[in-house]
Structure formats: structure tokens, C-alpha cells
Scaffold this motif. Structure first.
Motif, short mmCIF file in Angstrom:
data_model
loop_
_atom_site.label_atom_id
_atom_site.label_comp_id
_atom_site.label_asym_id
_atom_site.label_seq_id
_atom_site.Cartn_x
_atom_site.Cartn_y
_atom_site.Cartn_z
N LEU A 22 0.83 -1.21 0.00
CA LEU A 22 0.00 0.00 0.00
C LEU A 22 0.86 1.26 0.00
CD1 LEU A 22 -2.99 -0.69 2.42
CD2 LEU A 22 -3.10 0.01 0.05
N LYS A 23 1.88 1.25 0.85
CA LYS A 23 2.77 2.41 0.91
C LYS A 23 3.50 2.61 -0.41
CE LYS A 23 3.45 1.77 5.88
NZ LYS A 23 4.39 1.40 6.96
N LYS A 24 3.87 1.50 -1.05
CA LYS A 24 4.60 1.60 -2.32
C LYS A 24 3.72 2.24 -3.39
CE LYS A 24 5.48 -2.17 -4.71
NZ LYS A 24 6.11 -3.44 -5.13
N TYR A 25 2.45 1.84 -3.44
CA TYR A 25 1.56 2.41 -4.46
C TYR A 25 1.18 3.85 -4.13
CZ TYR A 25 1.17 -1.93 -7.01
OH TYR A 25 1.46 -3.03 -7.77
N PHE B 44 -3.43 3.34 -13.12
CA PHE B 44 -2.26 2.48 -12.94
C PHE B 44 -1.87 2.27 -11.49
CE2 PHE B 44 -1.61 3.54 -17.43
CZ PHE B 44 -1.23 2.30 -17.93
N THR B 45 -2.15 3.23 -10.61
CA THR B 45 -1.68 3.11 -9.23
C THR B 45 -2.79 2.96 -8.20
OG1 THR B 45 -1.59 5.52 -8.93
CG2 THR B 45 0.39 4.44 -9.75
N LEU B 46 -3.92 3.65 -8.38
CA LEU B 46 -4.96 3.59 -7.36
C LEU B 46 -5.70 2.26 -7.35
CD1 LEU B 46 -6.56 7.15 -7.25
CD2 LEU B 46 -4.77 6.16 -5.83
N THR B 47 -5.78 1.60 -8.51
CA THR B 47 -6.48 0.29 -8.56
C THR B 47 -5.75 -0.75 -7.70
OG1 THR B 47 -7.29 0.81 -10.78
CG2 THR B 47 -7.41 -1.49 -10.07
N TYR C 289 -8.35 -4.82 -13.45
CA TYR C 289 -7.23 -3.89 -13.63
C TYR C 289 -7.05 -3.55 -15.10
CZ TYR C 289 -2.61 -1.87 -12.64
OH TYR C 289 -1.53 -1.02 -12.52
N PHE C 290 -7.09 -4.57 -15.95
CA PHE C 290 -6.93 -4.35 -17.39
C PHE C 290 -8.07 -3.50 -17.95
CE2 PHE C 290 -7.69 -5.52 -21.83
CZ PHE C 290 -6.43 -5.28 -22.37
#
Length: 329
Positions: free
Chosen positions: A107-110, A220-223, A254-255
Motif C-alpha cells: 500500500l505504501k509503495k503504491y 495504474f496506481t490507485l487500482t 485492472y486491465f
């Protein structure tokens, strides 16, 4: 209003870029490596902070003495403040300065990836037009001749030599900029170039650049962020087949979200075509697209689901242009 010269931009952009890359390296590093090499990572972090502070100080106090003007509108300034606060929050979470046991490492990475992408857009996107060679500001005579509707707009027009394919694009600022490759000015007639200039103005008018960037970052990041946020709440099945089905469904969702992001971008392009077509006869629009194909800008009539631009046929159909009949009622 901030003024930039090529040398001053190079001096402040170099440490700024290094600081950003250091932040990206730390943010995407494995937490175990950070704990095992804490002093080295802390030194890198401090170095990154110093580089960005230096770049900011140079940009604020030195570059006003140079000549090339860049105006940042209030919206972009707000975006810079928000993105910087988000990035600081992400770094604090990364180093566990803020206690957040409910947030996983992923989570922190995204969160960091999203805030870094927003920060990159807010601080570097306004400078993209400075990378081209042979940059020349076009005169008011050019504007009056090609797009008189934009005479009183806060838009500057520049001709440049682009390194790869010739093209034109808009950069949104307080005084926005439309960049045009030299070869397009030479090879397109007045009405053909007029269509694409008005297309770019529509991007500026509707602030499409910011919208598309935010949609891309979200896709790209929130999903994945939402997925990892839900993982502790939703109990994953222990059965391997059911688990594979869940993973497959996540990848599918995601796609689809990423594909919708590109569909949004294509719709923005079609919207701009529609706006520009109100001012230009369809026969010139068709010939303009045909010349783009000859120049290698459009080398296809079909597109993938992950294409940011519509196919030629989609653009012509959107404008109700019959390929066999240039005249539209």
C-alpha cells in the motif's frame, strides 16, 4: 511569473531530477533492504532533500534574471503544493515516521508511486517545451493568418525541430504554449494547419492534459492500492483454484480500468477534432490527415485497445466525413 533561460534551467533541473530519482529509488526499494542499510538510505534521503531545496532556491531567486518566460497558473501551483504534500506523506510512511500498522508495504509503495507521478507532472511538465532545438517564437502575424480566433488568448506559438516524428502539441500554463514542428508549417496549407492548431487549443481550453494525467495515475496506481487496501478486509480463499479465479478477476478488472483510461484519452482527441471541425471545411480536414499519414505521424488505420489516439477511420467517422465524398452538408 517566472523567467527561465536555458543555462539556468539546466542548473536547477539537474539537481531537481537527481532528487526525484533518489526519491523514486528509495520509494520502490524493498523495506528489508532499507532496514539493513538504514544509514545509507537515510543519507540518500537527506541528499535528495538538499538537491531539491537547492533547485527550488535557484529557480526562485536566480532564474528571474533570465529572459525566457514561463507562467504558471494558479491551478498548477495548487497541484504542486498538493503533490509535494502527498510525496512528503508517502516518504514519512515509507520510513515509518508515521505509525500506520493498518497499511501494508505494498500500500505504501503504491501511495508513493501515485504521489511521485503527480509530483513529476506538476514540477516538470511545464518545462517540456525547453528540450527542443531551433525553438522560435512565431509572430502575431502567424496567429492572425492561421487562427485569428486565438489572437487575444494567452497562448504563445513556437516552431521547433522535433527529434523524431514531426508533430504538434500544447502545454498548459498561465500563458499556454502550442509547439509546432517546422516541417508541418512548410507542408500543411493554411486550412490544414488551422485544424490541428484549433485541435490543440481545445486541449488547452478544457485542461485535457491535467485530466488525462490524473486519470492515468488513478488507473495504474490507485487500482492496486484499493486492492491491497481490501486484502486485510476480504478473506482470500485457501483453495488454489478459487484463489486463481480471484487473481484472474483482479487482473481482468485492472486491465479494464487501464483500457478505460485509454478510451478516455481517445475521447478527448475526438472531442478536440469536433471542436476544430466547426471552423474548418471537411475537405481540408481529410487532406490534413492524409498528409499526416505521408509524414509518418499516422501510419495505421486501426488501433489497439491500449492506444491513446483513435484510428484514422474513427476520427473521420466522428466528424461524419465520407471518405468517398469530401463535402459535408
Amino acid at each position: 511569473m517566472i523567467k527561465y533561460g536555458g543555462l539556468s534551467f539546466l542548473i536547477h533541473a539537474t539537481p531537481e531530477m537527481l532528487g526525484l530519482f533518489i526519491g523514486a529509488y528509495i520509494g520502490l526499494s524493498n523495506w528489508g533492504d532499507i532496514k539493513n542499510n538504514y544509514n545509507q538510505y537515510l543519507s540518500l534521503f537527506i541528499l535528495g532533500i538538499i538537491l531539491i531545496i537547492f533547485a527550488g532556491a535557484f529557480e526562485t531567486y536566480i532564474t528571474p534574471f533570465f529572459t525566457i518566460k514561463i507562467n504558471l497558473d494558479k491551478e498548477l501551483i495548487y497541484m504542486r503544493i498538493i503533490s509535494l504534500l502527498l510525496l512528503i506523506l508517502a516518504v514519512l510512511l515509507k520510513f515509518d515516521v508515521l505509525s500506520t500498522p493498518f497499511l501494508s508495504y505494498n500500500l505504501k509503495k503504491y501511495m508513493f508511486a501515485f504521489s511521485f507521478g503527480l509530483f513529476f507532472y506538476a514540477f516538470l511538465k511545464p518545462h517540456v517545451d525547453l528540450i527542443f532545438v531551433n525553438k522560435k517564437r512565431l509572430t502575431s502575424k502567424f496567429v492572425t493568418e492561421y487562427v485569428p480566433e486565438l489572437t487575444n488568448k494567452k497562448i504563445s506559438f513556437y516552431s521547433v525541430s522535433m527529434p523524431f516524428k514531426p508533430n504538434l502539441f500544447a502545454v498548459k500554463k498561465k500563458e499556454s504554449v502550442i509547439i509546432i514542428d517546422d516541417s508541418l508549417i512548410q507542408k500543411l496549407n493554411e486550412n490544414e494547419l488551422r485544424f490541428f492548431l484549433l485541435h490543440e487549443y481545445s486541449h488547452i481550453k478544457d485542461n485535457d492534459s491535467l485530466k488525462m494525467h490524473l486519470v492515468s495515475l488513478s488507473a495504474f496506481t490507485l487500482t492496486p492500492f484499493v486492492f491491497f487496501l481490501l486484502m486485510p478486509i476480504i478473506k482470500l480463499p485457501s483453495n488454489i483454484i478459487l484463489l486463481l479465479i480471484v487473481v484472474f478477476l483482479f487482473i481482468l478488472v485492472y486491465f479494464i480500468i487501464i483500457a478505460l483510461n485509454f478510451k478516455f484519452k481517445r475521447n478527448c482527441e475526438l472531442k478536440c477534432d469536433t471542436y476544430a471541425s466547426e471552423y474548418v471545411n471537411t475537405k481540408y480536414i481529410k487532406s490534413a490527415f492524409e498528409k499526416f499519414i505521408e509524414l509518418g505521424i499516422f501510419d495505421y488505420k486501426s488501433r489497439s485497445i491500449l492506444s491513446s489516439h483513435p484510428s484514422l477511420n474513427e476520427r473521420l467517422n466522428n466528424l461524419n466525413i465520407n471518405i468517398n465524398n469530401d463535402n459535408r452538408s
